[in-house]
Design a protein around this motif. Structure first.
Motif, PDB file in Angstrom:
ATOM      1  N   TYR A 196       8.214  -1.904  -7.959  1.00 55.68           N
ATOM      2  CA  TYR A 196       7.367  -1.252  -8.950  1.00 55.68           C
ATOM      3  C   TYR A 196       5.879  -1.492  -8.725  1.00 55.68           C
ATOM      4  O   TYR A 196       5.069  -1.090  -9.547  1.00 55.68           O
ATOM      5  N   ASP A 197       5.514  -2.124  -7.622  1.00 53.61           N
ATOM      6  CA  ASP A 197       4.114  -2.416  -7.321  1.00 53.61           C
ATOM      7  C   ASP A 197       3.585  -1.336  -6.374  1.00 53.61           C
ATOM      8  O   ASP A 197       3.884  -1.331  -5.182  1.00 53.61           O
ATOM      9  N   ASP A 198       2.793  -0.429  -6.909  1.00 51.83           N
ATOM     10  CA  ASP A 198       2.290   0.699  -6.117  1.00 51.83           C
ATOM     11  C   ASP A 198       1.417   0.248  -4.959  1.00 51.83           C
ATOM     12  O   ASP A 198       1.484   0.810  -3.860  1.00 51.83           O
ATOM     13  N   ASP A 199       0.597  -0.773  -5.189  1.00 53.85           N
ATOM     14  CA  ASP A 199      -0.271  -1.262  -4.116  1.00 53.85           C
ATOM     15  C   ASP A 199       0.548  -1.858  -2.975  1.00 53.85           C
ATOM     16  O   ASP A 199       0.249  -1.639  -1.798  1.00 53.85           O
ATOM     17  N   ALA A 200       1.578  -2.613  -3.325  1.00 53.64           N
ATOM     18  CA  ALA A 200       2.442  -3.200  -2.299  1.00 53.64           C
ATOM     19  C   ALA A 200       3.209  -2.114  -1.554  1.00 53.64           C
ATOM     20  O   ALA A 200       3.390  -2.197  -0.335  1.00 53.64           O
ATOM     21  N   GLN A 201       3.646  -1.102  -2.263  1.00 50.42           N
ATOM     22  CA  GLN A 201       4.362  -0.013  -1.609  1.00 50.42           C
ATOM     23  C   GLN A 201       3.433   0.771  -0.692  1.00 50.42           C
ATOM     24  O   GLN A 201       3.853   1.227   0.370  1.00 50.42           O
ATOM     25  N   GLU A 202       2.187   0.900  -1.088  1.00 49.61           N
ATOM     26  CA  GLU A 202       1.226   1.595  -0.233  1.00 49.61           C
ATOM     27  C   GLU A 202       0.995   0.804   1.055  1.00 49.61           C
ATOM     28  O   GLU A 202       0.791   1.382   2.122  1.00 49.61           O
ATOM     29  N   TYR A 203       1.039  -0.523   0.966  1.00 50.03           N
ATOM     30  CA  TYR A 203       0.897  -1.368   2.148  1.00 50.03           C
ATOM     31  C   TYR A 203       1.993  -1.045   3.167  1.00 50.03           C
ATOM     32  O   TYR A 203       1.769  -1.069   4.366  1.00 50.03           O
ATOM     33  N   PHE A 204       3.186  -0.743   2.667  1.00 47.47           N
ATOM     34  CA  PHE A 204       4.320  -0.390   3.536  1.00 47.47           C
ATOM     35  C   PHE A 204       4.501   1.119   3.643  1.00 47.47           C
ATOM     36  O   PHE A 204       5.613   1.605   3.849  1.00 47.47           O
ATOM     37  N   SER A 205       3.450   1.877   3.519  1.00 45.25           N
ATOM     38  CA  SER A 205       3.566   3.332   3.466  1.00 45.25           C
ATOM     39  C   SER A 205       4.198   3.932   4.717  1.00 45.25           C
ATOM     40  O   SER A 205       4.812   4.992   4.655  1.00 45.25           O
TER      41      SER A 205
END
Length: 165
Positions: free
Chosen positions: A65-74
């Motif tokens: 649920y962490d958008d910033d963390a998911q963006e890191y793994f985009s």
């Protein structure tokens, strides 16, 4: 004949009174059951709302649920990254002395292994470890490698005193 009609009239009157009283009793009982059901439904809905809010609070620190963390793994599928990181971490349990990320020596011959893992974001993990009845938690930093095993670095660990025998 008139007496028979009078008896039938009195009997039908008594029967109607009985039916009326019985129907009222059934209606009151059903009304009470309906009120009880409404009260239970309200309590269940409140409980569901509370649980949903608690889940949302606990998921605040979660890779899912962490958008910033998911963006890191985009560039990657986040679900596959999380699965690989967990698999790499659990694989470390196979060592003879237990998981190397747990800074404690085996107790009574039981090695410490990591059993539960929560990936907090693109950099940190919190994990539960145990050695039979002794347990603790460890905070880890990780670095995802696509083609190599994940790199882990222990930040800190705690052994719960009330579980040590």
């Amino acid at each position: 004949m008139k007496k028979a009609i009078l008896y039938l009239f009195i009997l039908s009157l008594l029967f109607n009174i009985f039916q009326y009283m019985n129907s009222n009793k059934i209606l009151k009982t059903q009304g009470q059951e309906l009120e009880n059901a409404k009260t239970r439904i309200t309590k269940v809905r409140d409980s569901i709302t509370t649980l949903r809010e608690e889940k949302n609070d606990s998921d605040y620190f979660s890779l899912d649920y962490d958008d910033d963390a998911q963006e890191y793994f985009s560039r990657y599928d986040v679900t596959k990254v999380a699965a690989k990181v967990k698999e790499d971490l659990v694989t470390l349990n196979d060592a003879k002395t237990g998981n190397r990320l747990v800074p404690y020596e085996p107790i009574n011959g039981n090695k410490f292994i990591i059993s539960k893992i929560k990936i907090l974001n693109h950099r940190w993990i919190i994990a539960d470890f145990n050695s039979g009845s002794t347990r603790g938690e460890v905070l880890l930093k990780y670095f995802h490698n696509e083609d190599k095993p994940t790199d882990f670095e222990r930040i800190d660990a705690i052994l719960f005193a009330n579980t040590v025998q």
